[in-house]
Design a protein around this motif. Sequence first.
Motif, PDB file in Angstrom:
ATOM      1  N   GLU A 131       0.827  -1.214   0.000  1.00 34.22           N
ATOM      2  CA  GLU A 131       0.000   0.000   0.000  1.00 34.22           C
ATOM      3  C   GLU A 131       0.860   1.264   0.000  1.00 34.22           C
ATOM      4  N   LYS A 132       1.889   1.267   0.820  1.00 33.14           N
ATOM      5  CA  LYS A 132       2.771   2.436   0.918  1.00 33.14           C
ATOM      6  C   LYS A 132       3.500   2.671  -0.401  1.00 33.14           C
ATOM      7  N   LEU A 133       4.052   1.616  -0.984  1.00 32.23           N
ATOM      8  CA  LEU A 133       4.798   1.763  -2.220  1.00 32.23           C
ATOM      9  C   LEU A 133       3.892   2.169  -3.384  1.00 32.23           C
ATOM     10  N   VAL A 134       2.714   1.567  -3.488  1.00 31.63           N
ATOM     11  CA  VAL A 134       1.770   1.934  -4.549  1.00 31.63           C
ATOM     12  C   VAL A 134       1.406   3.413  -4.425  1.00 31.63           C
ATOM     13  N   GLU A 135       1.131   3.855  -3.205  1.00 33.98           N
ATOM     14  CA  GLU A 135       0.776   5.258  -2.988  1.00 33.98           C
ATOM     15  C   GLU A 135       1.932   6.184  -3.392  1.00 33.98           C
ATOM     16  N   GLU A 136       3.149   5.845  -2.979  1.00 36.44           N
ATOM     17  CA  GLU A 136       4.318   6.661  -3.323  1.00 36.44           C
ATOM     18  C   GLU A 136       4.506   6.748  -4.837  1.00 36.44           C
TER      19      GLU A 136
ATOM     20  N   LYS B  26       2.475  10.220 -11.077  1.00 37.73           N
ATOM     21  CA  LYS B  26       1.160  10.565 -11.646  1.00 37.73           C
ATOM     22  C   LYS B  26       0.591   9.435 -12.514  1.00 37.73           C
ATOM     23  N   VAL B  27       0.586   8.235 -11.925  1.00 42.76           N
ATOM     24  CA  VAL B  27      -0.033   7.087 -12.586  1.00 42.76           C
ATOM     25  C   VAL B  27      -1.180   6.596 -11.716  1.00 42.76           C
ATOM     26  N   ARG B  28      -2.118   5.933 -12.347  1.00 42.32           N
ATOM     27  CA  ARG B  28      -3.297   5.467 -11.619  1.00 42.32           C
ATOM     28  C   ARG B  28      -2.995   4.199 -10.832  1.00 42.32           C
TER      29      ARG B  28
ATOM     30  N   ALA C  54      -3.181  -5.817  -2.161  1.00 40.01           N
ATOM     31  CA  ALA C  54      -2.066  -6.736  -2.398  1.00 40.01           C
ATOM     32  C   ALA C  54      -2.584  -8.163  -2.541  1.00 40.01           C
ATOM     33  N   HIS C  55      -2.161  -8.829  -3.622  1.00 34.35           N
ATOM     34  CA  HIS C  55      -2.677 -10.170  -3.911  1.00 34.35           C
ATOM     35  C   HIS C  55      -1.832 -10.809  -5.002  1.00 34.35           C
TER      36      HIS C  55
END
Length: 174
Positions: free
Chosen positions: A19-24, A30-32, A38-39
């Motif tokens: 979650e932290k890495l995806v958010e960063e 600026k990507v969706r 996580a899965h």
Amino acid sequence: MNRYVIVCLLKDDVLNFHEKLVEEVCSKYKVRPQKLPAHFTIKAPFETDRIDEVEDILERFIKDRKKEALEISGFDYFRDAVVFMRVLPSKGAIEIHDQFIDELKILPWLDWKPHEGKDKVYHCTIVSRLKPDKFHPIWDYVNKYNPQFHTYFDNISILKWNGERWETYKEYLF
């Protein structure tokens, strides 16, 4: 008809790191973000009004199964479009996955794409659908990290599309 996906949800430290890495990454480049927690995917999205048949299979299937080890180790990518954490399943985890695929293939209405099923690349996506100019900077960024986690294949979960994101419909623990 409703849209579903079947996954193994990754939890605890793996989920928090993901979650932290995806958010960063999504904020910085600026990507969706993807619309899934996580899965690793067991069966890619499909539409049906017969999900009860999948539930029946799962209820029988999990009864004599126990959790099996997974390792999360570093990153890899598909083409220049998808960056993911490598998921390294134990022999027991692969056996459970493949046995479940055999069970699902009994359902004549469930379609399979060529990259689905057995002999897959187990992975946990960080970002996908990247344009070529975004891939290399994101690849360099994520590789500042080195995810190393010991976790388990301890669930098979059905997620349902609610029109905006995937929500856990049913989770089967073993």
